[in-house]
Design a protein around this motif. Structure first.
Motif, PDB file in Angstrom:
ATOM      1  N   GLN B  17       0.844  -1.192   0.000  1.00  0.00           N
ATOM      2  CA  GLN B  17       0.000   0.000   0.000  1.00  0.00           C
ATOM      3  C   GLN B  17       0.881   1.245   0.000  1.00  0.00           C
ATOM      4  O   GLN B  17       1.672   1.469   0.902  1.00  0.00           O
ATOM      5  N   GLU B  18       0.752   2.020  -1.079  1.00  0.00           N
ATOM      6  CA  GLU B  18       1.551   3.225  -1.163  1.00  0.00           C
ATOM      7  C   GLU B  18       0.772   4.361  -0.507  1.00  0.00           C
ATOM      8  O   GLU B  18      -0.356   4.662  -0.905  1.00  0.00           O
ATOM      9  N   THR B  19       1.314   4.960   0.516  1.00  0.00           N
ATOM     10  CA  THR B  19       0.594   6.053   1.169  1.00  0.00           C
ATOM     11  C   THR B  19       0.590   7.255   0.235  1.00  0.00           C
ATOM     12  O   THR B  19       1.480   7.409  -0.599  1.00  0.00           O
TER      13      THR B  19
END
Lengths: 324, 306
Positions: B17-19
């Protein structure tokens, strides 16, 4: 059209009135009017007499009314330093500033449009990209620092151009102008360039954007299909269409140039009204400050009005919109 | 044993999950120029913050100054044996220390005034967008009026009335800048107000302040941040210009503009360093902030998203 013009005029009058209120409040309420309007050398008795003579014991609205009436008659007080009517002083210095500002406008058009055309026609070429890159500097460099660097390089190191002053002037229509003598022109090169830099960048970018926008349009394709020479397509057809925004912006910027001349005139000791206002602020010569502010605000409102009218004349779409 | 009966399920590859922040950083870092500018801004801010510990001399402490050291060229040695890397001014002040302390004032005035203008302008812009009608009309009329006069003229007018001083300069800068924030905030708010999440929030009958500050404001921030960065650079430029003209900060707290003005008279006699180095410091600061602002605009502008 007439109603629109009338409404626009009334609006301008209201803005002007609002500015007189602001300047009046600035001088008479925020500042100390006695200190502002009476020379600091006056003694106690003189002071009391002057307060009564100037009507400073009257209610504020009455004082404002008097100020307004005086302003309408061109009476904005006398300078403490020169002991002359403040308005006359400003009027004397105005040609020098106008000369500088108009030269800068001319330079921004003569230099900005061709460069912008080139950058717009060849956006990916090295020269085109360089022009755009350098034009950012025209916006973001502090103008006074550029002026100093110009003096350092061209006046001190190379000794090519004179650093300060207006040089020799010649008379035309009863006013002294620098651009009529070779010496005066040499004095004008650096200040005018300095003042024009930001506007050159602005005109250049507007021109480029206009060219990029207009080139893919049908009328250009049609003109090309008709076999019109490429240079005619660019210089007649395209240029005509991109002139509207350029004329508007250049017109509006004249006021900005006159205001910004304050900086350039201080750097190059150019004896215009910008230098006068800075000197006046430093010695607290308030009548001159008030006169300058009123003059420049009036100038601004007139310029904005003229540009609005010109815009209507130039662009039929605006004209039609205003008809309703 | 039911687990082994299942055909071996391919391991589900959960994409890391890329913030949003990480995505923002990686997009920002795409331009090397922008990264260098960001580093420059951080360094400049650090120098300004830690000037008392970094500078070789306290330029405000008259006991440390010796008028005999006046106008020494860059690289000259002081009587105590240390080097004036950027020379000295007419008071015998080390230019490097002067620039470090000057940066403090320039940045402080620029950032401070931009922040105050941001709060006032954003509040007025959101009010205009939300209230609509007559309130909107009068606020925007005021903005138009303000923007039709050039910044330098407005600042000149205010300083002519109030006199010089750090506080007055900041007030002038706030008055010059609030209108741009107001315009930006209003246009962002008008766009956001029509979004579905705002409709949903309205349907929940949330109080108005919560609607504006918790739901709308965070979504209006990107354009405000971009314009804010560029306006900080403009505020620093304007402050330097005003100080150069002698209308800005007092001589006891010299900003970069005032340092440049002090050296101006010596430049004609070839002593360039008194004006030149503060000028370079000013230039690098303004350019770096502008370049950071440009990249922020490219990254934060949804219309330019690839």
């Amino acid at each position: 059209m007439t109603t629109w013009m009338l409404r626009r005029l009334i609006q301008a009058v209201f803005v002007m009135l609002a500015m007189t209120v602001i300047v009046f409040i600035g001088v008479n309420v925020i500042g100390d009017p006695i200190e502002i309007l009476i020379s600091p050398e006056a003694d106690q008795a003189e002071r009391a007499r002057a307060v009564a003579a100037l009507g400073l014991d009257k209610p504020l609205w009455e004082q404002y009314w008097k100020f307004l009436l005086g302003a309408l008659q061109g009476d904005l007080g006398r300078s403490f330093v020169f002991n002359e009517p403040a308005l006359k002083l400003i009027a004397q210095r105005m040609p020098a500033t106008l000369e500088l500002a108009l030269t800068a406008v001319l330079m921004s058009v003569v230099i900005g449009i061709p460069l912008g055309l080139y950058a717009g026609l060849k956006p990916s070429s090295l020269a085109g990209r360089t022009i755009m890159g350098v034009s950012i500097l025209g916006f973001s460099l502090p103008s006074f620092w550029v002026g100093l660097m110009l003096i350092m390089v061209f006046a001190v190191q190379l000794g090519w151009l004179p650093s300060t002053g207006r040089g020799q002037t010649a008379e035309l229509f009863g006013v002294q102008w620098s651009f009529l003598t070779a010496n005066g022109l040499a004095h004008m090169v650096m200040p005018a360039t300095n003042l024009a830099l930001g506007n050159i960048a602005l005109v250049l970018r507007l021109t480029r954007a206009g060219v990029r926008e207009n080139l893919p349009m049908d009328y250009v394709k049609f003109a090309r299909a008709k076999g019109i020479s490429p240079s005619r397509v660019v210089f007649v057809h395209v240029l005509k269409n991109i002139m509207i925004p350029i004329v508007t912006v250049v017109g509006l910027e004249i006021g900005g140039l006159i205001a910004f001349a304050v900086v350039t005139e201080s750097v190059f000791a150019w004896p215009g009204m910008g230098k006068l206002i800075i000197d006046s602020i430093n010695v607290l010569d308030r009548p001159v400050i008030v006169a300058y502010l009123m003059m420049i605000v009036l100038l601004f409102i007139v310029i904005n009005l003229i540009v609005d009218l010109l815009y209507t004349v130039l662009d039929p779409r605006v004209r039609l919109e205003n008809k309703e | 044993m039911s687990e082994s009966a299942l055909p071996d399920t391919p391991e589900v590859v959960v994409p890391r999950q890329e913030t949003p922040f990480a995505r923002f950083v990686s997009e920002y870092a795409e331009s090397p120029v922008a990264v260098v500018s960001f580093v420059a801004v951080v360094l400049i801010v650090a120098v300004a913050l830690f000037a008392p510990w970094l500078s070789p001399q306290n330029p405000y402490d008259l006991a440390q100054l010796d008028i005999m050291d006046g106008r020494l060229p860059p690289g000259a040695k002081s009587p105590e044996g240390w080097t004036f890397w950027l020379g000295t001014d007419d008071q015998g002040r080390d230019m490097l220390s002067g620039i470090m302390y000057g940066l403090r004032i320039s940045l402080g005035v620029g950032v401070g005034s931009a922040l105050i203008a941001c709060v006032i302008g954003t509040a007025l812009g959101l009010t205009a967008a939300f209230a609509g009608g007559r309130v909107d009309g009068s606020i925007m009329r005021l903005v138009d009026l303000q923007l039709s006069f050039p910044a330098i003229l407005v600042a000149l007018m205010i300083l002519a009335f109030l006199g010089k001083g750090v506080m007055n300069v900041m007030l002038a800068l706030v008055i010059v800048e609030w209108a741009r924030f107001a315009r930006t905030a209003r246009s962002a708010a008008l766009v956001e107000a029509r979004r579905e999440y705002m409709e949903a929030a309205r349907c929940l009958a949330l109080p108005k302040w919560r609607l504006i500050f918790r739901h709308m404001l965070p979504n209006c921030m990107p354009p405000i941040i971009v314009i804010g960065t560029i306006l900080v650079a403009r505020a620093i430029t304007l402050e330097a210009t005003l100080s150069f003209l002698g209308l800005g900060v007092p001589i006891t707290e010299p900003s970069l503009g005032l340092l440049i003005a002090n050296g101006y008279q010596y430049m004609l006699s070839g002593k360039y360093w008194i004006s030149f180095y503060p000028g370079i410091a000013l230039l690098v600061t303004i350019m770096a902030i502008n370049l950071v602002g440009d990249q922020l605009r490219d990254v934060l502008n949804p219309r330019l998203k690839r």
